[in-house]
Design a protein around this motif. Structure first.
Motif, PDB file in Angstrom:
ATOM      1  N   ARG A 209       0.835  -1.212   0.000  1.00  0.00           N
ATOM      2  CA  ARG A 209       0.000   0.000   0.000  1.00  0.00           C
ATOM      3  C   ARG A 209       0.861   1.249   0.000  1.00  0.00           C
ATOM      4  N   GLN A 210       1.940   1.216   0.770  1.00  0.00           N
ATOM      5  CA  GLN A 210       2.865   2.349   0.837  1.00  0.00           C
ATOM      6  C   GLN A 210       3.490   2.616  -0.530  1.00  0.00           C
ATOM      7  N   PHE A 211       3.862   1.545  -1.224  1.00  0.00           N
ATOM      8  CA  PHE A 211       4.462   1.683  -2.557  1.00  0.00           C
ATOM      9  C   PHE A 211       3.461   2.260  -3.559  1.00  0.00           C
ATOM     10  N   LEU A 212       2.235   1.746  -3.568  1.00  0.00           N
ATOM     11  CA  LEU A 212       1.225   2.229  -4.519  1.00  0.00           C
ATOM     12  C   LEU A 212       0.873   3.691  -4.255  1.00  0.00           C
ATOM     13  N   ASP A 213       0.859   4.089  -2.987  1.00  0.00           N
ATOM     14  CA  ASP A 213       0.591   5.506  -2.675  1.00  0.00           C
ATOM     15  C   ASP A 213       1.708   6.388  -3.224  1.00  0.00           C
ATOM     16  N   ALA A 214       2.962   5.937  -3.088  1.00  0.00           N
ATOM     17  CA  ALA A 214       4.100   6.723  -3.577  1.00  0.00           C
ATOM     18  C   ALA A 214       4.138   6.766  -5.095  1.00  0.00           C
ATOM     19  N   ALA A 215       3.636   5.711  -5.755  1.00  0.00           N
ATOM     20  CA  ALA A 215       3.680   5.635  -7.225  1.00  0.00           C
ATOM     21  C   ALA A 215       2.424   6.196  -7.874  1.00  0.00           C
ATOM     22  N   HIS A 216       1.528   6.787  -7.086  1.00  0.00           N
ATOM     23  CA  HIS A 216       0.231   7.207  -7.631  1.00  0.00           C
ATOM     24  C   HIS A 216       0.378   8.229  -8.759  1.00  0.00           C
ATOM     25  N   THR A 217       1.377   9.088  -8.677  1.00  0.00           N
ATOM     26  CA  THR A 217       1.562  10.117  -9.708  1.00  0.00           C
ATOM     27  C   THR A 217       2.422   9.641 -10.868  1.00  0.00           C
ATOM     28  N   ASP A 218       2.944   8.436 -10.786  1.00  0.00           N
ATOM     29  CA  ASP A 218       3.800   7.908 -11.851  1.00  0.00           C
ATOM     30  C   ASP A 218       2.954   7.540 -13.064  1.00  0.00           C
ATOM     31  N   ARG A 219       3.479   7.753 -14.267  1.00  0.00           N
ATOM     32  CA  ARG A 219       2.733   7.435 -15.487  1.00  0.00           C
ATOM     33  C   ARG A 219       2.510   5.926 -15.646  1.00  0.00           C
ATOM     34  N   LEU A 220       3.301   5.114 -14.949  1.00  0.00           N
ATOM     35  CA  LEU A 220       3.141   3.658 -15.018  1.00  0.00           C
ATOM     36  C   LEU A 220       2.495   3.100 -13.750  1.00  0.00           C
ATOM     37  N   SER A 330      12.385   4.984  -8.418  1.00  0.00           N
ATOM     38  CA  SER A 330      12.032   6.281  -7.838  1.00  0.00           C
ATOM     39  C   SER A 330      10.850   6.146  -6.880  1.00  0.00           C
ATOM     40  N   SER A 331       9.857   5.346  -7.280  1.00  0.00           N
ATOM     41  CA  SER A 331       8.692   5.157  -6.422  1.00  0.00           C
ATOM     42  C   SER A 331       9.068   4.431  -5.136  1.00  0.00           C
ATOM     43  N   LEU A 332       9.954   3.450  -5.236  1.00  0.00           N
ATOM     44  CA  LEU A 332      10.406   2.743  -4.048  1.00  0.00           C
ATOM     45  C   LEU A 332      11.163   3.673  -3.112  1.00  0.00           C
ATOM     46  N   ASN A 333      11.985   4.561  -3.679  1.00  0.00           N
ATOM     47  CA  ASN A 333      12.721   5.518  -2.857  1.00  0.00           C
ATOM     48  C   ASN A 333      11.779   6.481  -2.157  1.00  0.00           C
ATOM     49  N   ARG A 334      10.761   6.960  -2.890  1.00  0.00           N
ATOM     50  CA  ARG A 334       9.805   7.888  -2.273  1.00  0.00           C
ATOM     51  C   ARG A 334       9.040   7.220  -1.141  1.00  0.00           C
ATOM     52  N   ALA A 335       8.792   5.907  -1.305  1.00  0.00           N
ATOM     53  CA  ALA A 335       8.063   5.170  -0.271  1.00  0.00           C
ATOM     54  C   ALA A 335       8.969   4.738   0.873  1.00  0.00           C
ATOM     55  N   GLY A 336      10.280   4.935   0.700  1.00  0.00           N
ATOM     56  CA  GLY A 336      11.216   4.526   1.737  1.00  0.00           C
ATOM     57  C   GLY A 336      11.371   3.027   1.841  1.00  0.00           C
ATOM     58  N   LEU A 337      11.198   2.313   0.710  1.00  0.00           N
ATOM     59  CA  LEU A 337      11.264   0.854   0.697  1.00  0.00           C
ATOM     60  C   LEU A 337      12.566   0.377   0.071  1.00  0.00           C
ATOM     61  N   ARG A 338      12.912  -0.863   0.354  1.00  0.00           N
ATOM     62  CA  ARG A 338      14.119  -1.470  -0.208  1.00  0.00           C
ATOM     63  C   ARG A 338      13.965  -1.640  -1.726  1.00  0.00           C
TER      64      ARG A 338
END
Length: 415
Positions: A209-220, A330-338
């Protein structure tokens, strides 16, 4: 009056053996370019005669025929060019060819196929397992390093690579058994060391869920959301989606081949070709993705590459499955994930489904595995928490209770 048919020169001979089987022999063009006598067997005279006639006919058309008297080098060259090329996907054939060139031919080249023994196999695999590949392939001399300067780097093959080399040799020798050149496949009598799979930490439900929230603005974003919920995606075309019924048809996969570059290929197995249901959240994301893609097409104008995949680059080109995805990182970094691979999203999907109590057979259908055993073996190492829950539940059931001992036993719940 009956006349015995006169056998033409080169037709081969057919005769019955003492064990009752029929044997046929004839001369064919062997893999090393010379003419050699081959033998085939059958339960009837007709079966043996047809087999030798087929081999002789192929030889007369200029096709090389593998014989048990061929060296391993000649036989593997023949097998790759005349047999495997018609049965394997292009990328698989390329990997087989590299395996033969780098390992099998250098290690077994001069040995006769018919004289290979289980001891030969074990000796070869043990040497492959312990030999520095930098030295074995001449890289030390070419780059003036390793053994060439007296400082061996000990660059050995992994256990999984040794197992792969063994499997390629088994596949090649199996053809000699099918063609009645050898009575058995000696490579099957040798067992390789079981290698440990790569350790994988799947995303938990909270991390997903944390990853999807961080990637919400990503075109993919739709690609990542669908990857966490389903699986094979880069081979999807726009026409494969039916948003009215909420389904997608998995018909192909996108792969990079040596001759065709990025190419749509059929799915690896029949089980991979299927129709899947899409979650409601994915339907919303896919609608937004298609609208965004239409805007990107208008913006790109004449530079837009008119490709058919659903997920593309900003200019319409296909996404390379073999290349890393910078937006994912980039999305993983924004979410603070490995950092994880794109394919690890698929593994996380199976893990999350398992933790929700979904049956293995359902996960198999969703992700397109050929056998349920694959699902069980690949994801068994991530089920520790489920095992602990099961043991705790059993302990609770067997522990002390305040119930009246005169109460009737409760019915067992079978899941």
């Amino acid at each position: 009056m009956w006349h015995r048919r006169v056998r033409a020169n080169g037709d081969g001979t057919v005769y019955q053996r003492k064990d009752g089987r029929w044997e046929a022999a004839g001369y064919v063009l062997a893999a090393d370019g010379t003419r050699k006598r081959v033998r085939v067997y059958g339960s009837t005279r007709r079966e043996a005669a047809d087999k030798i006639a087929e081999k002789i006919a192929d030889s007369k058309r200029g096709l090389l025929v593998a014989t048990a008297d061929s060296t391993v080098s000649d036989y593997l060259t023949y097998w790759l060019g005349s047999v495997a090329v018609h049965r394997l996907r292009e990328n698989t054939h390329t990997r087989y060819a590299a395996c033969v060139r780098l390992h099998l031919i250098p290690g077994l080249s001069t040995k006769k196929v018919a004289r290979l023994t289980a001891k030969d196999m074990r000796t070869f695999l043990d040497r492959l397992r312990t030999t520095c590949q930098c030295c074995a392939q001449g890289l030390d001399t070419e780059w003036k390093r390793c053994c060439a300067i007296g400082e061996c780097c000990q660059k050995r093959l992994s256990a999984s690579t040794v197992t792969y080399v063994h499997s390629v040799l088994k596949s090649a020798l199996e053809h000699t058994v099918r063609e009645d050149e050898l009575p058995r496949n000696v490579a099957r009598n040798v067992k390789t060391t079981t290698h440990q799979p790569r350790r994988f930490r799947p995303l938990t439900a909270a991390e997903a869920r944390q990853f999807l929230d961080a990637a919400h603005t990503d075109r993919l974003h739709a690609l990542y959301e669908l990857a966490l919920r389903k699986g094979e995606l880069l081979g999807l075309h726009r026409e494969d989606l039916d948003l009215s019924t909420g389904t997608a048809s998995i018909r192909r996969s996108l792969q990079r081949t040596r001759t065709g570059g990025l190419t749509d290929l059929p799915t690896k197995t029949r089980a991979s070709e299927r129709r899947i249901a899409l979650p409601t959240e994915c339907l919303h994301s896919l609608k937004e993705h298609k609208e965004r893609q239409d805007r990107e097409r208008e913006t790109a104008g004449s530079t837009w590459q008119d490709s058919v995949p659903l997920f593309t680059t900003p200019t319409g080109g296909p996404l390379d499955p073999g290349q890393p995805h910078p937006p994912l990182r980039s999305s993983l970094n924004r979410a603070g994930l490995r950092r994880i691979r794109f394919h690890d999203l698929r593994h996380s999907t199976a893990t999350l489904l398992l933790e929700q109590g979904v049956e293995l057979v359902v996960i198999k259908e969703l992700l397109g595995y050929a056998h349920i055993g694959v699902t069980a073996s690949v994801y068994a190492h991530v089920r520790l928490r489920l095992q602990r829950q099961a043991i705790d539940a059993l302990g609770h059931a067997l522990g002390p209770t305040d119930d009246d001992p005169n109460d009737p036993p409760a019915a067992a719940v079978v899941r």
